[in-house]
Structures are given as structure tokens and as C-alpha cells.
Design a protein around this motif. Structure first.
Motif, PDB file in Angstrom:
ATOM      1  N   GLY A 164      93.469  -3.047  91.456  1.00  0.00           N
ATOM      2  CA  GLY A 164      94.884  -2.833  91.748  1.00  0.00           C
ATOM      3  C   GLY A 164      95.815  -3.594  90.820  1.00  0.00           C
ATOM      4  N   MET A 165      95.328  -4.699  90.217  1.00  0.00           N
ATOM      5  CA  MET A 165      96.145  -5.396  89.217  1.00  0.00           C
ATOM      6  C   MET A 165      96.247  -4.503  87.983  1.00  0.00           C
ATOM      7  SD  MET A 165      94.569  -9.231  89.244  1.00  0.00           S
ATOM      8  CE  MET A 165      94.905 -10.398  90.554  1.00  0.00           C
ATOM      9  N   THR A 166      97.384  -4.529  87.316  1.00  0.00           N
ATOM     10  CA  THR A 166      97.504  -3.703  86.109  1.00  0.00           C
ATOM     11  C   THR A 166      96.980  -4.469  84.889  1.00  0.00           C
ATOM     12  OG1 THR A 166      99.715  -4.476  85.512  1.00  0.00           O
ATOM     13  CG2 THR A 166      99.576  -2.594  87.029  1.00  0.00           C
ATOM     14  N   ASP A 207      99.986   0.143  82.206  1.00  0.00           N
ATOM     15  CA  ASP A 207     100.206  -0.041  83.644  1.00  0.00           C
ATOM     16  C   ASP A 207      99.041   0.489  84.479  1.00  0.00           C
ATOM     17  OD1 ASP A 207     102.647  -1.370  83.516  1.00  0.00           O
ATOM     18  OD2 ASP A 207     103.699   0.508  83.098  1.00  0.00           O
ATOM     19  N   ARG A 208      97.959   0.851  83.826  1.00  0.00           N
ATOM     20  CA  ARG A 208      96.785   1.312  84.571  1.00  0.00           C
ATOM     21  C   ARG A 208      96.253   0.180  85.461  1.00  0.00           C
ATOM     22  NH1 ARG A 208      91.308   1.830  84.826  1.00  0.00           N
ATOM     23  NH2 ARG A 208      90.509   3.919  85.251  1.00  0.00           N
ATOM     24  N   GLU A 209      95.878   0.538  86.673  1.00  0.00           N
ATOM     25  CA  GLU A 209      95.347  -0.461  87.603  1.00  0.00           C
ATOM     26  C   GLU A 209      93.824  -0.576  87.472  1.00  0.00           C
ATOM     27  OE1 GLU A 209      96.727   0.676  91.495  1.00  0.00           O
ATOM     28  OE2 GLU A 209      98.816   0.203  91.012  1.00  0.00           O
ATOM     29  N   ARG A 211      90.018  -0.901  88.503  1.00  0.00           N
ATOM     30  CA  ARG A 211      89.218  -0.395  89.627  1.00  0.00           C
ATOM     31  C   ARG A 211      87.904  -1.166  89.691  1.00  0.00           C
ATOM     32  NH1 ARG A 211      90.317   5.889  88.133  1.00  0.00           N
ATOM     33  NH2 ARG A 211      92.572   5.637  88.030  1.00  0.00           N
TER      34      ARG A 211
END
Ligand code: ZN
Ligand code: ZN
Length: 361
Positions: A164-166, A207-209, A211
Motif C-alpha cells: 500500500g505504500m507508494t 505512485d504505484r503501491e 503489493r
């Protein structure tokens, strides 16, 4: 600093020049101690001039006591007077750092000197980078400190990573941590590449989170007293799948093999071949599309180049990276990078950041 100047002076004869005009920021700093962003060094057998503009005159005097500081207005108009007073006939310049237009400007101001006294500009390549590849004790201290800062920041931040962190957030946390630990800056823009993005060796954080079950490539470094560190780790936050396990353990084996087998006197393409053979034998030969490593110092990428086409020879005291990788389009990639020094004929690893644990495939 005086020893470095003397080593350069010994090489003037080999280059058949009677002075070197030094303009690249790293070489300027290496030879003089001056850290300003603009200026030239002109070094002959018995004279050393640092030409810089108003912004840096006072700083230059303090940082470079072995040099006469010449305050300049334009970029090149100082050169004719100084060259004539030093009675120079052949001035070496750094062919890989002087631009086409800088060279034209230098040639033009020298045209103003009467033919009998006019010095010639002589291109030189590789001289100072070869000197810089082998570090003295002061340089090694700064390099080790930069590496230790990178390792500590990685340990701290990697322990906090959550799905969830980018990518961008993680890059900033690492940068902040390195600064807090004493880095003057990062040594390059941090790479955080998660999932399919990690198939791009030089992905820019987005800005991809993150996984849980995908590779995350973290490539980062600190700069300390001008010296760079460079570290890559690949992590998986959740349970690792068979692909990750196989790819990761192949890259790790390739890195460990290269580190164990690289020796003093080896040509760099042979060192590259050590890791490449392991990766080829595992069936990923076409997925390792870059060189094994590079020298690192005042610049993040410097001599020697440790790649398939490099004829550079690795010798005692050289500091360089060993960073094999496998990149699979659509899935992602794995790269593992450490800095080593060649010592007593063998590589000694200078970084100690934790590596992802996987059971061998
Ligand atoms: Zn790197
Ligand atoms: Zn690197």
C-alpha cells in the motif's frame, strides 16, 4: 591533495603536454579540494592555478591552498595571459568533459596569442579516472561512510515497508533517512521499482503501491564528502512464489560467484562473464541486459567499467560494484548490488545490508 597533484605532474610527460586544463567537477575536486560548481584548474610542473568566478573566490582560497586563485569574469578569457606567463606550448584538456562549444571558445581565445607563443590544445582521455580508481585512505574513509549510511538507511526503512505504500513514498523515506544519518545528498535519484516496474532497471519511483507478493527493487546511495555509495536490494514483502525464488536465488548465486572468483589482474569482461555464465546456465542469459558493475567514487559511475565489452583491467585497490540482475517483462526483475574493493588479490565486500532470505530453488 599534494600527493595527488604530484602524481598528476608525473603524468604530464607521458601525455606530452606541459600543463593539464582540468574542467570536470570530480577531477577538479579530486586534485584541488575545491567543491564549487564552476572553474578550471591549470596545472604545470611547477605551477597550479584555480580559475573561478566571484561566487567562489573566497571558498577556493580556503579549500585549495596548493593553488593560486585567479578570479575570472568570462569562462575562458583568463587563459591566454596565464598560459603565456607559464610559457605553455601544449595544454592537455579532458576530451570527455569539454563540450564542443567550450573547446571552440578555448581555441578562440588562444587564437589571440601571437603565433610564436600560442599553445596547442591536446585532447587527453582516461588519465585522471585511472588515478581515481584506486583510493587513498581519506577517500576510503569517506566511501565506507557513504556505504554505511546507505546500509543503515536501508535497514531502517526496509523494516517498515508495507503493502500500500507508494514507490515515491519509500524513495522519500530512504532519502530522509540517509540525510538524517549524515549524507550530504543522495548519490543519484533513488530507484524504487515494484512488480512489473522492476523489469525496468532504471525505473523512476511512481505512485504505484507496493503489493505483498511481488519483487521490489531498491537501488540507492548516499554521498558523503563527495564520495558515492551504491546499493541494490530486491525484496518481497509477502510469501515468495516459485518464480521469485528461482530468479532471486540465481541472481544471488551469480553475485556470490563473481565476488568469490574475481581476482587482481582480471580483465573486466572476464569478471562480467563469471556472473553471466551462472545466469546463462539457469536459462536467463538474455534477461541480464547490462554490465556486471562499475567503479564508484566522486562520480557514481566511473572507471573501471565492468561489462561484456570492457577491456579495463581490475587491479589491487580498485573499488567497484558487482550487480547482476534478471529482468522479465510483465513479471518484474531482481538485482543485487554491493560495492567491493580488490584487496590482497580478492574482492572484499564493503556493504552489509540485509539480503532477502529465500530457500534455494
Ligand atoms: Zn545501484
Ligand atoms: Zn551501480
Amino acid at each position: 591533495m599534494t600527493a595527488r597533484l604530484e602524481r598528476l605532474r608525473q603524468l604530464l610527460g607521458e601525455l606530452s603536454v606541459d600543463a593539464m586544463l582540468v574542467s570536470s567537477p570530480e577531477n577538479r575536486r579530486y586534485l584541488s579540494g575545491f567543491t564549487g560548481s564552476a572553474g578550471y584548474l591549470l596545472i604545470s610542473k611547477d605551477d597550479a592555478v584555480l580559475a573561478t568566478d566571484f561566487r567562489y573566490v573566497e571558498q577556493a582560497g580556503r579549500q585549495a591552498p596548493a593553488f593560486r586563485v585567479e578570479r575570472i569574469a568570462g569562462d575562458t578569457d583568463w587563459l591566454p595571459n596565464v598560459a603565456v606567463s607559464m610559457k605553455l606550448k601544449r595544454i592537455g584538456f579532458e576530451a570527455t568533459s569539454v563540450t564542443f562549444s567550450q573547446h571552440a571558445a578555448l581555441a578562440e581565445v588562444l587564437e589571440g596569442i601571437s603565433a610564436g607563443e600560442r599553445p596547442e590544445l591536446v585532447p587527453t582521455k582516461g588519465l585522471l579516472v585511472a588515478l581515481r580508481a584506486i583510493k587513498d585512505s581519506i577517500e576510503m574513509e569517506a566511501t565506507q561512510r557513504a556505504i554505511d549510511i546507505g546500509d543503515a538507511a536501508f535497514e531502517k526503512v526496509s523494516a517498515t515497508l508495507q503493502p500500500g505504500m507508494t514507490e515515491r513514498y519509500v524513495a522519500w523515506e530512504l532519502e530522509r533517512s540517509m540525510r538524517e544519518l549524515g549524507a550530504e545528498s543522495t548519490s543519484f535519484d533513488i530507484i524504487i521499482a515494484s512488480g512489473p516496474n522492476s523489469a525496468l532497471p532504471h525505473h523512476r519511483p511512481s505512485d504505484r503501491e507496493l503489493r505483498a507478493t511481488e519483487p521490489i527493487v531498491i537501488d540507492m546511495g548516499a554521498r558523503y564528502q563527495g564520495y558515492c555509495s551504491d546499493l541494490t536490494r530486491t525484496l518481497c514483502l509477502g510469501p515468495v512464489d516459485d518464480t521469485f525464488r528461482e530468479v532471486y536465488s540465481t541472481v544471488l548465486r551469480a553475485q556470490q560467484y563473481a565476488m568469490a572468483e574475481v581476482t587482481d589482474g582480471m580483465q573486466a569482461n572476464a569478471a562480467d562473464g563469471l556472473a553471466r555464465t551462472v545466469i546463462e546456465e539457469a536459462g536467463y542469459g538474455d534477461k541480464f541486459g547490462h554490465g556486471l558493475g562499475h567503479g564508484v567514487g566522486l562520480a557514481i559511475h566511473e572507471f573501471p567499467s565492468v561489462g561484456q565489452r570492457s577491456s579495463d583491467v581490475l587491479t589491487e585497490g580498485m573499488v567497484f560494484t558487482i550487480e547482476p540482475g534478471i529482468y522479465i517483462s510483465g513479471w518484474g526483475g531482481v538485482r543485487i548490488e554491493d560495492i567491493v574493493i580488490l584487496e590482497n588479490g580478492k574482492a572484499r565486500c564493503l556493504s552489509h545490508a540485509r539480503k532477502q532470505a529465500v530457500d534455494a530453488a
